[in-house]
Design an enzyme around this catalytic site. Structure first.
Site, PDB file in Angstrom:
ATOM      1  N   SER A 193      49.917  39.004  -8.629  1.00 52.90           N
ATOM      2  CA  SER A 193      51.001  39.138  -7.574  1.00 52.90           C
ATOM      3  C   SER A 193      52.389  39.151  -8.382  1.00 52.90           C
ATOM      4  CB  SER A 193      51.111  37.991  -6.876  1.00 52.90           C
ATOM      5  OG  SER A 193      51.257  36.701  -7.051  1.00 52.90           O
ATOM      6  N   HIS A 223      46.347  41.432  -3.425  1.00 50.10           N
ATOM      7  CA  HIS A 223      47.137  42.762  -3.553  1.00 50.10           C
ATOM      8  C   HIS A 223      46.479  43.714  -3.948  1.00 50.10           C
ATOM      9  CE1 HIS A 223      51.280  40.793  -3.363  1.00 50.10           C
ATOM     10  NE2 HIS A 223      50.813  39.829  -3.682  1.00 50.10           N
ATOM     11  N   LYS A 257      49.521  41.695   4.060  1.00 49.15           N
ATOM     12  CA  LYS A 257      50.385  42.516   3.081  1.00 49.15           C
ATOM     13  C   LYS A 257      50.072  43.801   3.514  1.00 49.15           C
ATOM     14  CE  LYS A 257      49.987  38.663  -0.330  1.00 49.15           C
ATOM     15  NZ  LYS A 257      51.113  37.895   0.128  1.00 49.15           N
TER      16      LYS A 257
END
Ligand SMILES: Cc1ncc(COP(=O)(O)O)c(C=O)c1O
Length: 399
Positions: A187, A215, A246
């Site tokens: 990250s 991610h 996200k």
């Protein structure tokens, strides 16, 4: 009782800790966003090119997600009213879990309140005092906290070092239950784990293999299926974690794997058992996001073309962008006070790139963390690059 009146507050240490953060240049005031989370957004009253959100695909404001959430509020209310294991499992929650399992090509999935609780709840419920966790040095805090909560022994292998991992696996053969765990995409550095090698080692040594794809989901692999799909490792990773907060643009985390793994987590993962489930609007918006991933592949294509353009620009300016291979691109400057000053000065000129220092990244590797999204225009990126170049030269980060 003759107690002596206290002259200082028992909370005095807090003032001291805050003073120390200020001295170290690590004290941050929270920036306030007015309006929507967009590629150009208004923070602290200033319009900036936003390189700090994890809104990779621009889904936080997608009309289909908004509509799904509004419909869920109208039809089902605003809260679920209970934890999942009592009265808080709505049909929508189950539908979303089935949807995620199909998307990830696994037997089953369970949704948690966040990616953080998905990691922490899973690791802490699978391992115990007699067990061992082998964890990459740069894994996310939620993995570290889950490992600590489990009370298992923890051995940290140097970042992406498969030889060191192999040695640790050889040395700990006598331990029956072992977990190898890595972020899929890291990250703070944007680099990708060498998952094929790590998964092969775990398999060869009879260890459980778990990857945190917070991610990578929505970013890597076909239609954003993550690192397992990116490397074509279906069936070779026991546990895949992802986040709905996200690229998916909403909130939550999930764990994918076998049916029995998911049933075990339903019974053992403490955030699942002891914290209320998502409001229906969250589950409905997430469902709509998975539709969008399939219906609008151009979003992921755009994310990657923007990423290539921005990375090439940073490289030609001469910035140190580490080992990044994904839309997370660090600009490594070294000392935290330089990173914070760099970030502040950029902000004044209209670019929001968060400065990150210890303990989020190791000492001496403070950085700006930038993320481009599918919704930045080429004009946004070129303007941001030009401002980054100017401020980088002013601060002596670029020579
Ligand atoms: C690698 C990684 N895992 C897990 C999480 C937690 O996800 P969430 O924000 O959904 O709690 C994050 C977010 O910061 C992350 O970067």
């Amino acid at each position: 009782m003759n107690s002596v009146p206290a002259t200082t507050s028992p909370l005095q240490f807090i003032e001291e800790a805050l003073d120390q953060l200020k001295k170290d240049g690590l004290y941050r005031k929270l920036r306030e966003l007015s309006g929507e989370q967009l590629a150009r957004a208004r923070f602290d009253g200033r319009e900036v090119i936003n390189l700090s959100s994890n809104n990779y695909l621009g889904l936080t404001t997608h009309p289909k997600l908004k509509e799904a959430a509004l419909r869920a509020v109208r039809d089902l209310g605003v809260g679920s009213g209970s934890v999942r294991t009592i009265a808080g499992t709505m049909e929508l929650h189950m539908e979303l879990e089935r949807r995620i399992a199909v998307f990830k090509k696994t037997e089953a999935a369970v949704v948690f309140q966040s990616g953080f609780t998905a990691n922490a709840g899973t690791v802490s419920s699978l391992l115990g005092k007699e067990d061992l966790i082998l964890s990459d040095a740069l894994n996310h805090a939620s993995i570290i906290d889950g490992a600590r909560l489990s009370r298992a022994e923890i051995k940290v292998f140097p970042h992406r070092d498969v030889e060191a991992l192999e040695r640790l696996l050889e040395e700990t053969r006598q331990i029956k239950r072992r977990l190898v765990i890595t972020d899929g995409v890291f990250s703070m550095g944007g680099d990708i784990a060498p998952l094929p090698k790590i998964a092969a080692l775990a398999r060869a040594h009879g260890a459980i293999m778990m990857v945190d794809d917070a991610h990578a989901s929505g970013v890597l692999g076909r239609a954003g299926r993550g690192t397992v799909d990116h490397f074509d490792l279906h069936g070779q990773v026991d546990i895949q974690v992802g986040t709905l907060s996200k690229a998916i643009g909403v909130l939550g985390g999930y764990v994918c794997g076998s049916k029995s793994l998911i049933e075990y987590l339903y019974h053992r993962a403490r955030p699942f058992l002891f914290s209320t489930s998502h409001p229906p609007a969250v589950a409905a918006a997430c469902m709509a996001a998975f539709d969008v991933l399939e219906q609008e592949p151009e979003r992921i294509e755009r994310l990657w073309s923007n990423t290539r353009r921005f990375k090439a620009g940073l490289k030609s300016l001469g910035f140190d962008t580490g080992l990044s291979e994904t839309p997370i691109t660090p600009i490594i400057v070294g000392e935290a006070d330089v990173a914070m000053r760099f970030s502040d000065r950029l902000f004044e000129r209209g670019v929001f790139a968060q400065g990150i220092g210890f303990p989020t990244v190791p000492k001496g590797s403070a950085r700006l963390r930038t993320i481009v999204t599918a919704t930045h225009t080429e004009g946004d990126l070129d303007r941001a690059l030009s401002i980054l170049g100017e401020v980088g030269r002013e601060l002596g980060v670029l020579r």
